[in-house]
Scaffold this motif. Structure first.
Motif, mmCIF file in Angstrom:
data_model
loop_
_atom_site.group_PDB
_atom_site.id
_atom_site.type_symbol
_atom_site.label_atom_id
_atom_site.label_comp_id
_atom_site.label_asym_id
_atom_site.label_seq_id
_atom_site.Cartn_x
_atom_site.Cartn_y
_atom_site.Cartn_z
ATOM 1 N N ILE A 161 56.419 62.828 75.838
ATOM 2 C CA ILE A 161 57.651 62.619 75.708
ATOM 3 C C ILE A 161 57.870 61.071 76.031
ATOM 4 O O ILE A 161 58.899 60.494 75.344
ATOM 5 N N TRP A 162 57.159 60.539 76.786
ATOM 6 C CA TRP A 162 57.265 58.966 77.252
ATOM 7 C C TRP A 162 57.046 58.047 75.754
ATOM 8 O O TRP A 162 57.751 57.133 75.523
ATOM 9 N N LEU A 163 56.188 58.680 74.919
ATOM 10 C CA LEU A 163 56.074 58.139 73.617
ATOM 11 C C LEU A 163 57.223 58.161 72.717
ATOM 12 O O LEU A 163 57.684 57.192 72.043
ATOM 13 N N GLN A 164 57.602 59.328 72.697
ATOM 14 C CA GLN A 164 58.843 59.735 71.737
ATOM 15 C C GLN A 164 59.995 58.743 72.253
ATOM 16 O O GLN A 164 60.670 58.226 71.528
ATOM 17 N N LYS A 165 60.150 58.607 73.700
ATOM 18 C CA LYS A 165 61.320 57.667 74.178
ATOM 19 C C LYS A 165 61.192 56.357 73.721
ATOM 20 O O LYS A 165 62.079 55.597 73.481
ATOM 21 N N LEU A 166 59.974 55.815 73.891
ATOM 22 C CA LEU A 166 59.851 54.352 73.576
ATOM 23 C C LEU A 166 59.968 54.312 72.015
ATOM 24 O O LEU A 166 60.873 53.295 71.599
ATOM 25 N N LEU A 167 59.542 55.128 71.285
ATOM 26 C CA LEU A 167 59.440 55.204 69.702
ATOM 27 C C LEU A 167 61.007 55.321 69.011
ATOM 28 O O LEU A 167 61.578 54.175 68.677
ATOM 29 N N PHE A 168 61.782 56.219 70.094
ATOM 30 C CA PHE A 168 63.361 56.402 69.458
ATOM 31 C C PHE A 168 64.077 55.113 69.876
ATOM 32 O O PHE A 168 64.950 54.616 69.238
ATOM 33 N N ALA A 169 63.499 54.469 71.274
ATOM 34 C CA ALA A 169 64.303 53.192 71.630
ATOM 35 C C ALA A 169 64.227 52.205 70.467
ATOM 36 O O ALA A 169 65.142 51.502 70.448
ATOM 37 N N VAL A 170 63.037 52.118 70.206
ATOM 38 C CA VAL A 170 62.793 51.026 69.172
ATOM 39 C C VAL A 170 63.423 51.077 67.615
ATOM 40 O O VAL A 170 63.920 50.385 67.033
ATOM 41 N N LEU A 171 63.299 52.646 67.213
ATOM 42 C CA LEU A 171 64.029 52.800 66.002
ATOM 43 C C LEU A 171 65.452 53.259 65.944
ATOM 44 O O LEU A 171 66.205 53.011 64.811
ATOM 45 N N ALA A 172 66.046 53.312 67.123
ATOM 46 C CA ALA A 172 67.387 53.710 67.010
ATOM 47 C C ALA A 172 68.454 52.354 66.367
ATOM 48 O O ALA A 172 69.064 52.719 65.680
ATOM 49 N N PRO A 173 68.113 51.261 67.005
ATOM 50 C CA PRO A 173 68.810 50.191 66.460
ATOM 51 C C PRO A 173 68.628 50.061 65.037
ATOM 52 O O PRO A 173 69.634 49.614 64.243
ATOM 53 N N MET A 174 67.183 50.292 64.463
ATOM 54 C CA MET A 174 67.209 50.450 63.098
ATOM 55 C C MET A 174 67.762 51.417 62.296
ATOM 56 O O MET A 174 68.441 51.044 60.901
ATOM 57 N N ALA A 175 68.175 52.338 62.961
ATOM 58 C CA ALA A 175 68.790 53.565 62.208
ATOM 59 C C ALA A 175 70.320 53.165 62.068
ATOM 60 O O ALA A 175 70.763 53.138 60.813
ATOM 61 N N ARG A 176 70.970 52.379 63.047
ATOM 62 C CA ARG A 176 71.942 51.935 63.031
ATOM 63 C C ARG A 176 72.302 50.911 61.818
ATOM 64 O O ARG A 176 73.140 50.708 61.164
ATOM 65 N N LEU A 177 71.311 50.215 61.980
ATOM 66 C CA LEU A 177 71.363 48.827 60.899
ATOM 67 C C LEU A 177 71.197 49.370 59.461
ATOM 68 O O LEU A 177 71.990 48.725 58.775
ATOM 69 N N VAL A 178 70.629 50.358 59.082
ATOM 70 C CA VAL A 178 70.680 51.135 57.951
ATOM 71 C C VAL A 178 71.760 51.911 57.500
ATOM 72 O O VAL A 178 71.838 52.387 56.408
ATOM 73 N N GLY A 179 72.577 52.276 58.545
ATOM 74 C CA GLY A 179 73.831 52.962 58.064
ATOM 75 C C GLY A 179 74.001 54.458 58.954
ATOM 76 O O GLY A 179 75.007 55.241 58.710
#
Length: 198
Positions: A161-179
């Motif tokens: 879970i710690w790895l998923q939290k880290l990965l999702f925290a990094v990728l979430a802004p990218m997700a918003r950036l692409v729409g």
């Protein structure tokens, strides 16, 4: 901000052949409860992935049909009138194994914001089907956005879970950036109990 879904509102996830039946407030602190109708073969899509809910126990009460519920790799077929509780943190998934539709009631204790979480995902499948594969799997950036926004609600089993939290925290802004966007945002603070009494 949306705080209630009209009684009897039905939201269908065509990918997973499941319909969520919502009613009443989204923000009860004690229990999140909603109906699920699984068509024949239902829940064979994206949410058939083995997953965990680290902060809440999940209870399935089967109203009609036959539902397979797999917890920790142990399969149970539950008939109408039966039920299964999945303790928080235990890997699980479920699917309709009957010849017709199955109907069940699903509840989470404590509620957290599970009603918002599921209403968000099923709304996205209807409004933004291009964000999902033909099998119903959400784009990975969308998964990151949703699971980061609704932290502590659901994670994939088998990955720390710690790895998923880290990965999702990094990728979430990218997700918003692409729409990518949420259909229903989580509350930033838990609602006051007095506002739920009405």
């Amino acid at each position: 901000m949306l705080t209630e879904i009209a009684r009897g509102t039905r939201l269908r996830n065509a990918f997973n052949k499941e319909t969520f039946v919502f009613s009443g407030p989204l923000d009860n602190l004690d229990v999140a409860r909603f109906g699920v109708i699984l068509e024949k073969g239902g829940s064979g899509g994206g949410n058939a992935l083995v997953h965990v809910h680290p902060g809440a126990d999940e209870h399935f009460a089967v109203k009609s049909g036959r539902v397979k519920i797999v917890v920790d790799g142990c399969e149970q077929v539950v008939e109408a009138g039966g039920g299964v509780t999945v303790p928080r943190g235990r890997p699980h998934y479920f699917a309709n194994v009957g010849e017709g539709s199955a109907e069940l009631e699903v509840s989470f204790t404590p509620a957290q914001q599970h009603l918002r979480f599921f209403a968000n995902f099923v709304t996205l499948t209807a409004k933004q089907p291009k964000w999902f594969s033909s099998a119903g799997d959400p784009n990975f950036l969308l998964i990151a956005l949703v699971l980061h926004a609704y932290r502590k609600h659901m994670y994939l089993a088998g990955v720390p879970i710690w790895l998923q939290k880290l990965l999702f925290a990094v990728l979430a802004p990218m997700a918003r950036l692409v729409g990518y966007r949420l259909a229903i945002e989580p509350l930033r603070e838990a609602p006051a109990r007095s506002s739920l009494a009405a």
